[in-house]
Design a protein around this motif. Structure first.
Motif, mmCIF file in Angstrom:
data_model
loop_
_atom_site.group_PDB
_atom_site.id
_atom_site.type_symbol
_atom_site.label_atom_id
_atom_site.label_comp_id
_atom_site.label_asym_id
_atom_site.label_seq_id
_atom_site.Cartn_x
_atom_site.Cartn_y
_atom_site.Cartn_z
ATOM 1 N N ALA A 160 0.820 -0.830 0.092
ATOM 2 C CA ALA A 160 -0.069 0.594 0.362
ATOM 3 C C ALA A 160 0.777 0.724 -0.318
ATOM 4 C CB ALA A 160 -1.234 0.363 1.125
ATOM 5 N N CYS A 161 1.780 1.348 1.027
ATOM 6 C CA CYS A 161 2.928 2.708 0.637
ATOM 7 C C CYS A 161 3.487 2.524 -0.842
ATOM 8 C CB CYS A 161 3.936 2.152 1.308
ATOM 9 S SG CYS A 161 3.959 2.154 4.000
ATOM 10 N N GLY A 162 3.916 1.980 -1.895
ATOM 11 C CA GLY A 162 4.232 1.382 -2.414
ATOM 12 C C GLY A 162 2.888 2.198 -4.042
ATOM 13 N N ALA A 163 2.139 1.907 -3.349
ATOM 14 C CA ALA A 163 0.963 2.851 -4.331
ATOM 15 C C ALA A 163 0.152 3.949 -3.801
ATOM 16 C CB ALA A 163 -1.067 1.745 -3.528
ATOM 17 N N HIS A 164 0.662 4.326 -2.510
ATOM 18 C CA HIS A 164 0.617 5.416 -1.991
ATOM 19 C C HIS A 164 1.671 6.255 -3.494
ATOM 20 C CE1 HIS A 164 -1.141 8.299 1.313
ATOM 21 N NE2 HIS A 164 0.414 9.406 0.624
ATOM 22 N N SER A 165 2.441 6.417 -3.805
ATOM 23 C CA SER A 165 3.673 7.586 -4.276
ATOM 24 C C SER A 165 2.893 8.322 -5.277
ATOM 25 C CB SER A 165 5.088 6.549 -4.023
ATOM 26 O OG SER A 165 4.533 5.695 -5.057
ATOM 27 N N THR A 166 1.747 7.320 -5.671
ATOM 28 C CA THR A 166 1.362 7.528 -7.067
ATOM 29 C C THR A 166 0.163 8.014 -6.512
ATOM 30 O OG1 THR A 166 0.933 6.171 -8.067
ATOM 31 C CG2 THR A 166 2.847 6.549 -8.522
ATOM 32 N N GLY A 167 -0.327 7.972 -5.820
ATOM 33 C CA GLY A 167 -1.883 8.637 -5.353
ATOM 34 C C GLY A 167 -2.788 7.865 -5.966
ATOM 35 N N CYS A 168 -2.522 5.868 -6.257
ATOM 36 C CA CYS A 168 -3.213 5.065 -6.349
ATOM 37 C C CYS A 168 -3.246 5.514 -7.789
ATOM 38 C CB CYS A 168 -4.267 4.192 -6.041
ATOM 39 S SG CYS A 168 -3.789 4.290 -3.722
ATOM 40 N N ARG A 169 -2.541 6.259 -8.654
ATOM 41 C CA ARG A 169 -3.734 5.994 -9.617
ATOM 42 C C ARG A 169 -1.354 7.073 -10.823
ATOM 43 N NH1 ARG A 169 -8.129 7.488 -10.471
ATOM 44 N NH2 ARG A 169 -8.077 8.158 -12.984
ATOM 45 N N PRO A 170 -0.639 5.656 -11.660
ATOM 46 C CA PRO A 170 0.046 5.725 -11.733
ATOM 47 C C PRO A 170 0.031 6.207 -13.221
ATOM 48 C CG PRO A 170 -0.591 3.486 -11.909
ATOM 49 C CD PRO A 170 -1.670 4.500 -10.738
ATOM 50 N N SER A 171 1.069 7.686 -13.631
ATOM 51 C CA SER A 171 0.327 8.115 -14.815
ATOM 52 C C SER A 171 1.941 7.016 -16.123
ATOM 53 C CB SER A 171 0.559 9.488 -14.985
ATOM 54 O OG SER A 171 2.631 9.900 -14.018
ATOM 55 N N THR A 172 3.180 6.577 -15.300
ATOM 56 C CA THR A 172 4.064 6.173 -16.528
ATOM 57 C C THR A 172 4.019 4.641 -15.956
ATOM 58 O OG1 THR A 172 5.379 6.426 -15.208
ATOM 59 C CG2 THR A 172 5.088 8.809 -15.861
ATOM 60 N N ILE A 173 4.649 4.070 -17.037
ATOM 61 C CA ILE A 173 4.898 2.630 -17.366
ATOM 62 C C ILE A 173 5.976 2.580 -16.243
ATOM 63 C CG2 ILE A 173 6.427 3.092 -19.270
ATOM 64 C CD1 ILE A 173 4.611 0.113 -18.755
ATOM 65 N N GLU A 174 6.868 3.727 -16.655
ATOM 66 C CA GLU A 174 8.391 2.753 -15.272
ATOM 67 C C GLU A 174 7.461 3.073 -13.527
ATOM 68 O OE1 GLU A 174 9.599 5.039 -19.887
ATOM 69 O OE2 GLU A 174 7.676 5.851 -17.833
ATOM 70 N N SER A 175 6.614 3.875 -13.247
ATOM 71 C CA SER A 175 5.969 3.731 -12.151
ATOM 72 C C SER A 175 5.063 2.546 -12.017
ATOM 73 C CB SER A 175 3.926 4.643 -12.183
ATOM 74 O OG SER A 175 3.985 4.587 -10.819
ATOM 75 N N VAL A 176 4.969 1.384 -13.193
ATOM 76 C CA VAL A 176 4.130 0.372 -12.778
ATOM 77 C C VAL A 176 5.572 -0.846 -12.835
ATOM 78 C CG1 VAL A 176 2.881 -1.106 -14.482
ATOM 79 C CG2 VAL A 176 1.865 0.626 -14.134
ATOM 80 N N GLU A 177 6.402 -0.517 -13.705
ATOM 81 C CA GLU A 177 7.790 -1.177 -13.693
ATOM 82 C C GLU A 177 8.679 -1.195 -12.039
ATOM 83 O OE1 GLU A 177 11.437 -2.570 -16.479
ATOM 84 O OE2 GLU A 177 10.045 -0.675 -16.188
#
Length: 426
Positions: A159-176
């Motif tokens: 959950a901490c990892g998802a929090h860094s993007t507000g649970c809304r990733p905007s780049t493929i690098e964020s998903v990776e």
């Protein structure tokens, strides 16, 4: 004979009345940890409603209902200053009491649930996990910590990892980057367990909650990203993680060879998974239905073939494959039969998703007849569009998308034949 307690309906009425009272007319003695814990339970295990003169039952689960219960739990936790209490108590873990550990465990579960639902419902998370993260290791080494706290702490780290993007990733690098973080968390979780005997949920943990976080995170990216990126690496990950969730439902003796199953082998539900699912939280059933929908929607949108190979434009060779023995059909079919085996005849939430999953499997198998019928005008494979009206009516006996909405799911929306259906529903 009903599988529920004879006084179940009366108990639920008392619960509803108490929830209403706590919400509208709280008393001073409601200011306690147990109020937060009770609201968390209501968010994850919603009761059954009784209808038809008390002879029939139906789960009242919905994403909105879970969100409301969770919001009340957050409100009470804030009123109790629970986060600050947890942070201060574990500055010096050697002095932490049993009550301090219970508070911290409850707050971990609350923060994780907040982010879990934020990803599922495509809403922003509310709680900041940073203060608890700073003293998490102190908590794990304190007295009175339970074996299952390792699993809960691992989920909290995700959950901490998802929090860094507000649970809304905007780049493929964020998903990776998120995927790499989850892999490390999984490795650490297994390392911490060592050779100790673990509970059944911990055995299935890496293939349910962790895979779901990956899947939901990448789907949040696919929802928001530019259309040109929806057929790239992120799609491949979504297909892989969704299929892993469903494949884990099958008996352990089935093993992958080069990421493919032997042809014509029907997958059978794993009895240990069925046992877990019978008493699992509501969202376990949502995860299975969601993973199935991701795969079926990707296939309908012409983003993959019957055997989960992405980026394949349907051709004569692809159309010659047998739908009813394909990997896609077998995974959705075993998901349907797992939930069917895990639920009592009536009322259980898993039972609501059974016709939905059987309907998806029916759409896959019925497409084989339509594809090979030169007179069929309801399928246009060249443009990637399908008229689903006949398959839906014949396989579900109703409106698939209305059932999906009633089940409380928030489907991903990718370009393809389903866009018009979603727009019309909105």
């Amino acid at each position: 004979m009903c599988w529920l307690h004879p006084r179940y309906a009366d108990t639920v009425r008392l619960l509803d009345a108490e929830l209403m009272r706590v919400t509208l007319r709280p008393r001073p003695d409601d200011q306690k940890l147990e109020t937060v814990q009770a609201l968390l339970l209501c968010a994850h295990w919603m009761p059954f409603d009784v209808y038809d003169t008390g002879r029939r039952y139906r789960s009242r689960f919905s994403e909105m209902g879970a969100w409301q219960c969770l919001g009340l739990a957050i409100r009470w936790a804030t009123s109790l200053a629970l986060e600050r209490s947890c942070y201060l108590s574990f500055q010096q873990p050697q002095t932490a009491t049993r009550l301090d550990v219970r508070r911290f465990r409850t707050m971990l579960y609350l923060v994780e649930s907040d982010h879990y639902l934020a990803l599922s419902a495509r809403r922003p998370s509310y709680l900041n996990p940073t203060p608890l993260k700073e003293v998490l290791e102190n908590f794990l080494h304190a007295d009175f910590v339970q074996a299952t706290d390792i699993r809960l702490a691992s989920l909290f780290k995700v959950a901490c990892g998802a929090h860094s993007t507000g649970c809304r990733p905007s780049t493929i690098e964020s998903v990776e980057a998120f995927d790499k973080d989850v892999q490390l968390i999984e490795q650490q979780f297994l390392l911490n367990l060592g050779n100790r005997s673990i509970d059944t949920l911990s055995q299935h943990f890496p293939f349910t909650s962790l895979r779901w976080y990956r899947l939901s995170y990448v789907c949040a990216f696919l929802d928001a990203t530019d259309i040109t990126q929806r057929t790239g690496e992120a799609l491949t990950w979504a297909i892989e993680w969704a299929s892993q969730i469903l494949f884990h439902l099958s008996r352990p003796r089935y093993t992958r060879v080069d990421n493919e199953l032997p042809d014509n082998i029907q997958l059978e539900p794993d009895p240990s998974v069925v046992d877990v699912m019978s008493f699992a939280i509501d969202h376990y059933f949502v995860v299975i239905a969601y993973a199935s929908f991701v795969l079926v929607n990707s296939w309908l949108s012409n983003l993959m073939d019957f055997n989960l190979r992405p980026h394949v434009t349907r051709s004569d060779g692809a159309l010659s494959e047998t739908a009813s023995t394909s990997l896609l059909y077998r995974l959705v079919d075993v998901a349907a039969r797992t939930l069917e085996a895990a639920s009592p005849p009536e009322g259980h939430l898993a039972r609501r998703y059974v016709p939905l999953l059987h309907g998806m499997a029916g759409i896959i198998s019925s497409s084989e007849t339509q594809i090979h019928n030169p007179n069929c005008e309801s399928v246009s494979m060249g443009t990637g569009s399908l008229d689903l009206s006949e398959p839906l009516q014949s396989n579900l006996g109703g409106d698939l998308w209305e059932m999906w909405q009633q089940a409380g799911l928030e489907p991903i929306i990718w370009p393809g034949p389903l866009d018009g259906v979603y727009d019309a529903r909105a």
